[in-house]
Design a protein around this motif. Structure first.
Motif, short mmCIF file in Angstrom:
data_model
loop_
_atom_site.label_atom_id
_atom_site.label_comp_id
_atom_site.label_asym_id
_atom_site.label_seq_id
_atom_site.Cartn_x
_atom_site.Cartn_y
_atom_site.Cartn_z
N GLY A 156 34.12 60.10 42.95
CA GLY A 156 32.74 59.55 43.00
C GLY A 156 32.66 58.83 44.62
N GLU A 157 33.26 59.67 45.97
CA GLU A 157 33.26 59.08 47.41
C GLU A 157 32.64 60.27 47.59
OE1 GLU A 157 34.95 58.23 51.25
OE2 GLU A 157 36.25 58.34 49.63
N LYS A 158 31.38 59.35 48.58
CA LYS A 158 30.55 61.17 49.04
C LYS A 158 31.27 60.86 50.77
CE LYS A 158 26.12 59.35 47.43
NZ LYS A 158 24.62 59.06 47.19
N ALA A 194 37.39 71.59 55.94
CA ALA A 194 37.22 70.47 55.00
C ALA A 194 35.47 71.18 54.84
CB ALA A 194 37.30 69.20 55.04
N LYS A 195 34.61 71.22 53.69
CA LYS A 195 33.35 71.37 53.88
C LYS A 195 32.87 70.15 52.18
CE LYS A 195 30.36 75.28 52.95
NZ LYS A 195 29.80 77.04 52.56
N ALA A 243 29.72 64.78 60.73
CA ALA A 243 30.46 66.38 60.24
C ALA A 243 30.51 66.26 58.74
CB ALA A 243 31.93 66.16 60.57
N GLY A 244 30.26 65.30 57.94
CA GLY A 244 29.48 65.42 56.42
C GLY A 244 28.68 65.46 56.48
N GLY A 290 39.80 69.41 59.57
CA GLY A 290 39.71 67.22 59.96
C GLY A 290 38.04 67.26 59.49
N GLY A 291 37.64 67.89 59.30
CA GLY A 291 35.90 67.13 58.64
C GLY A 291 36.31 66.22 57.55
N PRO A 292 35.64 65.62 57.41
CA PRO A 292 36.15 64.93 55.89
C PRO A 292 36.18 65.44 54.31
CG PRO A 292 34.09 64.57 56.75
CD PRO A 292 34.75 65.39 57.61
#
Length: 813
Positions: A502-504, A619-620, A509-510, A495-497
């Motif tokens: 182009g988006e950080k 996600a990572k 979590a990020g 469930g990570g971002p």
């Protein structure tokens, strides 16, 4: 398991321990211990309708289907294939042949003896040749032939276009012994696999000059020394004709001729039914069709055969599909035409009643169109009935055929590309492996074929071979919880971002994902994060590098030497090469597919997320964990697709998503596997009687080449370690067979732990054979005995009660 290890019960410990403490990857326990007893027996016996020679008729032509007429008859060239091997086995000497246990045995037709007679200061092997062994031109087989083959394959003369030099480069000299029947071979370095050499042996006429080697034996073999000789290579009719060798000194061949005929795999059932061939390797679907014919399966429903209209057509179509008959699919247009036909007729009738002639005419046109559609439906039904009738006629003819089945000396593996991306991290590779239920995958493929469904426990051998031992404990059994823990330790957050272009990635979590990105993947040289020494694991590239490049922006290549420069050819839609260790095996069509293919087609993409996590993904660094699963397509690839779909479901349970991509056969290995353009793939490797020689290039640590590229030889996963290389070298350089076996088992344990390739199951070997053809079929490990093949005598009945007799082609002889 054998109890000869220093630590009894160590395997159970290896299977259960993955972490010493939460979040810390445990160093795997790598022992590779065991005794010869652990090899056991082959899981399946060969199935060849073994029959005494006295019951086999003299004469006849055996028509044997192959994938293609071989491009070369020289097995030591890069484009040699399965048909090349068939020819070589029938017409050339081999000092050693492979037995039913997958072990090399002296061929008494050529050798009276062969043994190591000196080890100090150099290893010397003395060959004593049979007094009767002669080439088809009458010349004795002798030291000159051995010496010519050594010089051609030693790698010292680049004018010879050789595919491999393994073993021959260790020879220092070859001399005549005490007489013309003795050959002394002296090695510059000890070579454990010396029995792999000179099998096959070519005459000095072929090996003596580069021109003769490169071109002279591609379409002709003027001189040979087997029960058969090459009579003609007929490229126009796609056939190779082998005839009895009149100078053969062994047991005379029963057959007058063997004709190798190129037949596409999806056309082999029809060719067998039409009596055009007697013998063919077939895929599971064809095998089931032959089995159905023998069982006298019921025909289509009577109303489907005699009825009319869409209902009859649909019933007939359903029956045809259920019996493996290719039929055109019902289109939306045809379904819509049914509705339009009825609707047009009703409207036309209504408009006539109201006196609206113009509209009635329009509706009448619609009625005409509907009638045209009805005619098309009638034609479609007629064509379908003809196709079904042809199919049933073929099924009757196939009652004279049976399927002989065994397990091929090859295994299908899941390959994990460790070059770049998520799988460059050993923890992620191990998580993929721990998510798999290998026993379930083996049953999925083999159980419907009535074959033993046991997962393969070794990369280097199969059950029955001396080197075999189940070393999978170095990696561990299926365990979804530990797979998730490994992924978490590698920084993959459920469930990570996931950032768009182009988006950080934002939030804690990020940041956590960004922090974990700095970790080195387990297996890289140096110190691990837990302070322990790394065992020399090597993975090419890092997560953010483009496929096909190294960290220095250098391109990778599949082979950096003369030996392996053409190793990336074909696919297991793959090519099988010599089964007796005489030439390195490549995966390609007709061989040991973990890779059958043509026809690139789109495939379903992605898998469902684990229950309760809809819309979420691991996600990572703002990137979702998704792996590209590349498969071949086309005839014979159906079972691979089924396995791949089951694997995607297993991976989805631990949060790993996959994207299945199908590619054409001809590009599967060259453009995807060998070039590293994949994350996951299924393909097969054959088992070898000489794993120290033949398996080493598959698992060797990638090395920088002279031109700055990276040479991976045949290690298409790009995962290797210094220790594995050292163990292979040690196993190859000791003449103590017990020590060599132990070293290879240790190497296998380390290969398991690196999780670059996961053996799944031994491949099925299915051969459709006319029932009166004997001593041929599913050979398993054993090199075929060509002189015993033939047709039963008319006075002898087959097991099914049919009288034996030569084929139609035999009666014309």
């Amino acid at each position: 398991m054998s109890k000869s290890c220093d630590s009894v019960g160590l395997r159970s410990v290896m299977r259960s321990v993955a972490f010493l403490s939460a979040g810390v990857l445990a160093a795997p326990l790598l022992t590779g211990c065991g005794s010869t007893d652990e090899a056991g027996r082959p899981l399946a016996r060969q199935d060849i309708a073994r029959t005494a020679r006295a019951q086999v008729a003299d004469g006849g032509t055996l028509r044997w289907a192959v994938d293609a007429v071989p491009e070369t008859l020289n097995t030591f060239q890069a484009d040699a294939d399965a048909a090349t091997t068939r020819v070589a086995q029938a017409v050339l000497p081999s000092m050693f042949r492979i037995d039913a246990q997958g072990r090399p045995q002296r061929d008494a037709d050529y050798l009276e003896s062969a043994k190591v007679v000196d080890t100090e200061p150099k290893q010397v092997v003395l060959y004593k040749l049979s007094q009767q062994a002669v080439w088809s031109d009458g010349r004795e087989i002798g030291a000159a032939d051995f010496a010519a083959q050594w010089r051609a394959l030693s790698g010292k003369d680049s004018a010879y276009w050789t595919a491999r030099n393994a073993g021959y480069e260790r020879i220092e000299k070859i001399e005549r012994g005490d007489d013309d029947l003795e050959v002394r071979v002296t090695f510059s370095r000890p070579y454990a696999d010396w029995r792999s050499l000179f099998s096959p042996l070519y005459p000095k006429d072929v090996m003596g000059t580069p021109d003769a080697f490169n071109d002279g034996a591609r379409r002709k073999l003027k001189v040979s020394a087997g029960p058969f000789l090459v009579q003609k290579v007929d490229t126009k009719n796609h056939q190779v004709h082998l005839a009895r060798n009149p100078r053969w000194w062994g047991k005379p061949a029963k057959l007058s001729e063997i004709t190798l005929t190129a037949v596409k795999r999806d056309e082999r059932a029809s060719a067998l039914a039409a009596g055009k061939i007697d013998l063919a390797e077939v895929d599971p679907a064809t095998a089931q069709r032959v089995d159905g014919a023998a069982g006298g399966a019921a025909g289509p429903p009577a109303d489907a055969v005699t009825g009319s209209g869409r209902a009859a057509e649909q019933a007939l179509r359903a029956w045809a599909r259920a019996h493996g008959l290719s039929v055109a699919e019902d289109t939306d247009e045809s379904k819509a035409a049914d509705k339009a036909k009825d609707k047009a007729a009703d409207k036309a009738k209504d408009k006539d009643k109201t006196g609206d002639k113009a509209k009635a005419e329009d509706e009448g046109k619609g009625k005409d169109s509907a009638e045209d559609s009805a005619e098309d439906d009638t034609k479609a039904l007629t064509d379908l009935r003809k196709a079904v009738a042809r199919f049933e006629q073929q099924q009757k003819a196939l009652r004279a055929v049976e399927v002989r089945r065994s397990l091929e000396p090859a295994y299908t593996q899941l390959a994990l590309n460790g070059e770049t991306g998520p799988l460059a991290d050993e923890r992620v590779r191990r998580a993929v492996a721990r998510a798999l239920d290998r026993a379930e995958l083996a049953e999925l493929v083999l159980k419907p074929l009535r074959l033993p469904a046991e997962p393969v426990g070794s990369h280097l051998a199969l059950a029955g071979q001396d080197v075999y031992a189940d070393n999978s404990g170095a990696l561990g059994d299926q365990d979804a919880a530990e797979a998730r823990a490994l992924l978490a330790d590698a920084g993959w957050v459920l469930g990570g971002p996931v950032k768009e272009k182009g988006e950080k990635a934002a939030g804690s979590a990020g940041k956590k994902a960004a922090g974990s990105a700095g970790k080195k993947a387990a297996g890289l040289a140096g110190k691990k994060e837990d302070g322990s020494e790394d065992d020399g694991g090597y993975v090419v590239g890092e997560d953010d590098k483009a496929p096909g490049t190294t960290g220095r922006g250098e391109t990778t290549r599949a082979a950096g030497s003369e030996n392996a420069r053409n190793s990336a050819r074909g696919a297991d839609g793959g090519h099988r090469l010599a089964q007796d260790g005489t030439q390195y095996r490549q995966a390609h069509r007709g061989g040991f597919p973990g890779a059958y293919a043509p026809k690139g087609t789109a495939a379903p993409k992605g898998t469902a997320a684990p229950a309760g996590t809809a819309g979420k993904a691991l996600a990572k660094d703002g990137k979702a964990l998704s792996l590209r699963f590349v498969l071949p397509s086309g005839p014979g690839s159906e079972s691979l697709e089924t396995v791949a779909e089951r694997i995607t479901k297993m991976l989805a349970k631990v949060g790993i998503r996959t994207e299945i991509t199908k590619v054409p056969d001809e590009s599967y290995f060259k453009d995807h596997i060998a070039s590293g353009q994949y994350d996951l793939a299924l393909y097969s490797w054959p088992a070898s009687a000489f794993p120290a020689t033949d398996a080493r290039p598959i698992y060797a640590k990638p090395q920088p080449a002279a031109d700055g590229s990276l040479s991976v030889e045949q290690n298409y996963t790009r995962v290797g370690t210094d220790q594995v290389d050292q163990l292979f070298d040690q196993a190859l350089s000791t003449l103590d067979e017990g020590r060599s076996r132990s070293l290879l088992r240790k190497a296998d344990s380390r290969i398991w732990a690196a999780a670059g390739s996961i053996p799944l199951y031994q491949r099925p070997q299915l051969t459709a054979v006319r029932k009166n053809v004997v001593n041929v079929g599913a050979f398993g490990f054993q090199t075929p005995v060509y002189e015993d093949m033939g047709f039963l005598k008319k006075s002898v009945k087959t097991p099914s009660g049919q009288a034996g007799s030569p084929s139609a082609s035999a009666s014309r002889k």
